[in-house]
Structures are given as structure tokens and as C-alpha cells.
Scaffold this motif. Structure first.
Motif, PDB file in Angstrom:
ATOM      1  N   CYS A 270       0.834  -1.203   0.000  1.00  0.00           N
ATOM      2  CA  CYS A 270       0.000   0.000   0.000  1.00  0.00           C
ATOM      3  C   CYS A 270       0.868   1.251   0.000  1.00  0.00           C
ATOM      4  N   GLY A 271       0.295   2.343  -0.472  1.00  0.00           N
ATOM      5  CA  GLY A 271       0.910   3.648  -0.337  1.00  0.00           C
ATOM      6  C   GLY A 271       0.376   4.341   0.902  1.00  0.00           C
ATOM      7  N   PRO A 272       0.961   5.487   1.273  1.00  0.00           N
ATOM      8  CA  PRO A 272       0.490   6.199   2.463  1.00  0.00           C
ATOM      9  C   PRO A 272      -0.804   6.947   2.205  1.00  0.00           C
ATOM     10  N   THR A 273      -1.528   7.241   3.255  1.00  0.00           N
ATOM     11  CA  THR A 273      -2.656   8.154   3.157  1.00  0.00           C
ATOM     12  C   THR A 273      -2.135   9.581   3.180  1.00  0.00           C
ATOM     13  N   ALA A 274      -3.022  10.521   2.892  1.00  0.00           N
ATOM     14  CA  ALA A 274      -2.619  11.929   2.891  1.00  0.00           C
ATOM     15  C   ALA A 274      -2.118  12.369   4.260  1.00  0.00           C
ATOM     16  N   GLN A 275      -2.791  11.925   5.322  1.00  0.00           N
ATOM     17  CA  GLN A 275      -2.390  12.330   6.662  1.00  0.00           C
ATOM     18  C   GLN A 275      -1.061  11.703   7.056  1.00  0.00           C
ATOM     19  N   GLU A 276      -0.837  10.455   6.670  1.00  0.00           N
ATOM     20  CA  GLU A 276       0.435   9.808   6.976  1.00  0.00           C
ATOM     21  C   GLU A 276       1.589  10.531   6.296  1.00  0.00           C
ATOM     22  N   LEU A 277       1.400  10.919   5.036  1.00  0.00           N
ATOM     23  CA  LEU A 277       2.431  11.642   4.309  1.00  0.00           C
ATOM     24  C   LEU A 277       2.706  12.991   4.960  1.00  0.00           C
ATOM     25  N   LYS A 278       1.655  13.742   5.283  1.00  0.00           N
ATOM     26  CA  LYS A 278       1.830  15.066   5.884  1.00  0.00           C
ATOM     27  C   LYS A 278       2.512  14.973   7.251  1.00  0.00           C
ATOM     28  N   THR A 279       2.142  13.978   8.040  1.00  0.00           N
ATOM     29  CA  THR A 279       2.741  13.826   9.369  1.00  0.00           C
ATOM     30  C   THR A 279       4.244  13.604   9.264  1.00  0.00           C
ATOM     31  N   LEU A 280       4.665  12.772   8.306  1.00  0.00           N
ATOM     32  CA  LEU A 280       6.094  12.530   8.123  1.00  0.00           C
ATOM     33  C   LEU A 280       6.794  13.782   7.611  1.00  0.00           C
ATOM     34  N   GLN A 281       6.208  14.470   6.649  1.00  0.00           N
ATOM     35  CA  GLN A 281       6.817  15.696   6.141  1.00  0.00           C
ATOM     36  C   GLN A 281       6.937  16.741   7.247  1.00  0.00           C
ATOM     37  N   ASP A 282       5.901  16.859   8.072  1.00  0.00           N
ATOM     38  CA  ASP A 282       5.940  17.813   9.183  1.00  0.00           C
ATOM     39  C   ASP A 282       7.059  17.460  10.164  1.00  0.00           C
ATOM     40  N   ALA A 283       7.262  16.161  10.409  1.00  0.00           N
ATOM     41  CA  ALA A 283       8.290  15.732  11.351  1.00  0.00           C
ATOM     42  C   ALA A 283       9.689  16.090  10.858  1.00  0.00           C
ATOM     43  N   CYS A 284       9.860  16.133   9.546  1.00  0.00           N
ATOM     44  CA  CYS A 284      11.173  16.446   8.971  1.00  0.00           C
ATOM     45  C   CYS A 284      11.370  17.931   8.707  1.00  0.00           C
ATOM     46  N   GLU A 285      10.297  18.690   8.638  1.00  0.00           N
ATOM     47  CA  GLU A 285      10.374  20.073   8.173  1.00  0.00           C
ATOM     48  C   GLU A 285      11.223  20.953   9.072  1.00  0.00           C
TER      49      GLU A 285
END
Length: 499
Positions: A270-285
Motif C-alpha cells: 500500500c501507499g500512504p494516506t494523505a495524513q500519513e504523508l503530511k505527518t512525516l513531512q511535518d516531522a522532517c520540516e
């Protein structure tokens, strides 16, 4: 390069309305030599991607690794993902195409080579193309993308070729994780598999990144987010690439539809959901610049990021076109683009002054239908994607896009597609459009998404912030009860466009 790596964003900053690397007012935020490289590069500046176009030329068909998320396809027009092209080009055909496109689309500022294989697995074709383009169109920025396996061997040539931007796909720094992502690599005339392959690849990627950074080349790192394989690990990748001088990190969702024929697609990964992707991007930002406007483009993409005009420029067509490459005309056009861009920034700053003494813990996501230029200028039924912004009293922050099937077909709405569009923007409180019909409007309202069409053809940031101020006023008065929205689906598979 360390000062570039430490720069913390390519967007308008909170409260101060000080722009990042995406506008004229951000020039003081970056060293002048870095600013010149990013100011009109649509991949390296989120704001520039609203105004400037790029193109890829498919001159590099061979690849030296096999990823479990990749399946290259030639003569393919109905898929939008890396590794897909309609036709392969020779360097001579490529430079002809560059001149035609740059004359037709004067805001095209960047030429990239991103396959359909690997640019550095085809070094003769890649560097010959760059050499020809540099002579024929000296104002165009040169950019290449690579998996990094052969990168350390070509750093000197990259510098001599005046290639200022290099993208490296780095999905892991752990060979055990890499063994789950890569089937094999071909290095020094030998094929490697498993952990050995992943270790060689990772070492070469990080070595190449460090070498480029030391030579003053601006580097972007792409990472594919693969749930349950490297998703949590990408925070460590982020730290590692920043430490080696990367300017920008682009975490992309896995594309894994079965029809693509990839290993991951066929085994049900599976690919990530929109929230999963945003949460990871936010953690790295907070650690380095994050790219959120990537569209995972085809290897022959042409136009603004988010649009594809490659069908207008087939080899047969470009050979028939008259080419008169005029630097003065291109510069005059781009000067007008800069005026438009500056007006958008000013409008956003003026709207933000309304929040000067106000704070709120409420944040919302909204979707925007746009054709570009930073405007709300697309009909709901014609949208191929929606751009998503996070609104707060600090401003409007671009966080990504959602690809969707086109709702209107031959002038009529396809109701079965409306449900997939709603799932794609389900986490949004509102959708901003230039125009919308009665049926989709009522269905959006039922789904809890407010259709907003009163800001048609106005600037995105200014309009969304104006709407958000009104939304907060309604929450304060009790007319609206603020509720968190759910998650949203990231579109997989081939898209259905207007017939």
C-alpha cells in the motif's frame, strides 16, 4: 553550502510575511549565488512553481538498478509517473525540442534529464544533450536526476557542464531496509542483490551528495515513502542528507497500483494516506527545507508542474515548427511573470495584517482548483488536481496536491467520479474553485466540504486567508462548530482526463 542547507523554508513566513525562497522579497534570506539558482526553478521553490515551467527530455533509457516501485514504460501516454515516456529522443532531437518548447512557453526556465532510466547510466547521451542545450539556450537552467549509483564518477563532469541542480533518490541509509526496496544493482560490471546491493548503493549516494555539496551544486533528495518498510526510517534519512549538504528534501508517496506492473504494485504494497504523508513531512520540516509540490513527473513532462503539455511537442510536430529562440522576448515575458508574482506576495501580506494581533489554535486544510499563476482559476469539473493549503493565523501554507479524475466529460458530470474526488479532499474544510455546478456543489456540502466560488480568478493565499478569517468569526459567534476532518486518499493508478 551549509548556509543553504540551514535555510528553513521556501514560503511566506508566519506573521512577518517575510517570503522564503519563492519570491523577490526572499532575496535577503539566501546567499546571492543560491538565490539566483532557486528563484525561478519550479522544483526548488514552491512559490516559483506557480509561475515557471520545466521540461524533461527522455534521452536516458538505460538503468543500473531495479527498484521494486519502478516499471519503465515507453510509448505510453496514459500514465503520469516517473519512468514513463511517449518516445525516446537523441541528444539532437532533444535540443530541437528544448528550443521549440522554450519559444512556445517563454516561462520555461529549467531543462531536466530524469530518465526514463537513469541520467548517469547513460552519461554520453546525458552530457551531450546538456552541452548542446547550453550552447543553444544559455539562459535555461540545467538539472539532472539520478539514483546516485554512478554519481561519484561524474561529479567533475557535472561541474564542467554547469549543471547547478542535481536530484538524488535516496530511500534509505540502512542496507537491510534497502534490500526490501531494490531487487538488484549493476556496478563495476557485476550484478549485486540483497544487502550487498543496498550497501553499495547507499554508500555511493551519500558519497556523491557530499561531493556535490562541496563543489557548490544545489542538491535535492527524493525519498519514496513506503509504509511499513521505510516510512519511520525516513526521519533518519532526512538527518543524514542534511548533514551532507542537501538543500531540499522531497518525501513522495509510493505509487503502487497493480496496473503499473511494479513488484510493490503486484504484491499489494500500500501507499500512504494523505495524513500519513503530511505527518512525516511535518516531522522532517523543522530540520531542513521540505518540498511538498512534487508531482512525480513523467520523464518527458513539459509545462508548469501539475500540467503536462508533452503531447503538443512530439518529434513529428517539433520538426515542422519554426524556431526563433529570442532571449530578449523570453526575458521580457519573465519580467511580467515576476510582476505578477510580486503582486501575489503583496496581496498575501496585506491579508495577513488582519491577523496581526490575533492567534488561534484552529488550523484547517482547504483545496484549490488552479491552472497556475497563483490564482483560483480552474472550474471544479475540469480540475485534474487540487492544491492543498493549511490555514492558520500564521498564514496559508502549501502542503501538497491531490490528483483526481476529471469530473466533466463532454460537458456532463460523471457522478461515479465525484465520490473519488471527495475521498481525495476529504480532509479539507473547503474547496476553492472558479466555478462549480449545482450537483457537485450539493454533494460536497453533504460531505462537509464547503464549495467556495466567490474568489474566482483572485490570488490563492489572499483569498484563502480572507475565507479563514470569516470562518474563525463564525466559530467565535457560534454559527459554525469547528470539527476536525478525517483522512484523505492519495490517488493511485492512471488518471481519467476530459474526453
Amino acid at each position: 553550502m551549509q548556509s543553504a542547507a540551514e535555510h528553513k523554508g521556501c514560503r511566506t513566513a508566519a506573521k512577518t510575511a517575510q517570503a522564503g525562497c519563492g519570491s523577490q522579497t526572499s532575496q535577503g534570506d539566501l546567499p546571492s549565488e543560491i538565490w539566483e539558482k532557486v528563484k525561478n526553478h519550479p522544483c526548488y521553490s514552491e512559490e516559483a512553481h506557480h509561475h515557471y515551467a520545466r521540461m524533461h527530455v527522455a534521452v536516458a533509457p538505460a538503468c543500473n538498478i531495479q527498484c521494486n516501485y519502478c516499471n519503465r514504460k515507453y510509448d505510453c501516454a496514459n500514465e503520469s509517473r516517473p519512468g514513463v515516456v511517449s518516445e525516446k529522443l537523441t541528444p539532437e532531437q532533444a535540443v530541437r525540442k528544448v528550443l521549440v518548447v522554450a519559444t512556445t512557453i517563454p516561462q520555461m526556465t529549467v531543462l531536466g534529464i530524469a530518465g526514463p532510466g537513469d541520467a548517469l547510466a547513460n552519461p554520453e547521451k546525458t552530457f551531450k544533450t546538456f552541452e548542446l542545450v547550453a550552447k543553444a539556450a544559455p539562459d535555461i537552467k540545467l538539472c539532472l536526476s539520478t539514483n546516485g549509483l554512478a554519481l561519484p564518477d561524474h561529479v567533475d563532469t557535472i561541474v564542467r557542464s554547469k549543471i547547478d541542480h542535481v536530484t538524488i533518490t535516496i530511500n534509505t541509509i540502512d542496507p537491510e531496509i534497502g534490500a526490501k526496496i531494490y531487487r538488484w544493482i549493476f556496478f563495476n560490471h557485476k550484478r549485486y542483490t540483497g544487502i550487498d546491493a543496498a550497501r553499495i548503493l547507499t554508500d555511493r549516494q551519500l558519497q556523491g551528495l557530499e561531493m556535490l555539496s562541496e563543489r557548490g551544486i544545489l542538491c535535492k533528495v527524493n525519498s519514496v515513502m513506503i509504509p511499513h518498510i521505510n516510512d519511520q526510517h525516513l526521519v533518519e534519512v532526512n538527518k543524514a542528507v542534511k548533514a551532507r549538504g542537501a538543500f531540499l528534501h522531497n518525501i513522495m508517496p509510493l505509487i503502487s497500483a497493480p496496473e503499473h506492473g511494479t513488484v510493490f504494485g503486484l504484491n499489494g504494497q500500500c501507499g500512504p494516506t494523505a495524513q500519513e504523508l503530511k505527518t512525516l513531512q511535518d516531522a522532517c520540516e523543522g530540520k531542513m527545507n521540505m518540498m511538498r509540490h512534487c508531482r512525480q513527473c513523467r520523464a518527458d513532462a513539459v509545462g508548469l508542474i501539475g500540467e503536462d503539455r508533452s503531447a503538443e511537442f512530439s518529434t513529428d510536430q517539433i520538426m515542422k515548427m519554426d524556431v526563433k529562440y529570442d532571449l530578449a522576448t523570453r526575458k521580457a515575458y519573465q519580467d511580467r511573470v515576476e510582476d505578477e508574482r510580486a503582486a501575489s506576495v503583496v496581496a498575501h501580506q496585506q491579508e495577513l495584517t488582519q491577523f496581526a494581533a490575533e492567534t488561534s489554535a484552529i488550523t484547517v486544510l482547504v483545496a484549490v482548483a488552479t491552472k497556475g499563476s497563483g490564482l483560483i482559476n480552474e472550474h471544479f469539473g475540469h480540475a485534474k488536481e487540487f492544491q492543498v493549503y493549511e490555514l492558520s493565523t500564521s498564514g496559508a501554507k502549501f502542503i501538497g496536491h491531490r490528483r483526481v479524475d476529471v469530473y466533466c466529460q463532454d460537458g456532463y458530470g460523471e457522478e461515479d467520479r465525484l465520490s473519488t474526488i471527495i475521498r481525495g479532499i476529504h480532509d479539507c474544510h473547503a474547496v476553492f474553485v472558479a466555478k462549480i455546478g449545482g450537483c457537485p456543489k450539493s454533494n460536497l456540502i453533504k460531505a462537509g466540504i464547503e464549495p467556495v466560488d466567490q474568489y474566482a480568478h483572485e490570488f490563492i493565499e489572499k483569498s484563502t486567508i480572507a475565507w479563514f478569517r470569516s470562518y474563525l468569526d463564525k466559530v467565535k459567534s457560534g454559527d459554525v462548530q469547528h470539527e476536525e476532518r478525517g483522512d484523505a486518499a492519495i490517488r493511485q493508478g492512471a488518471l481519467i482526463s476530459a474526453a
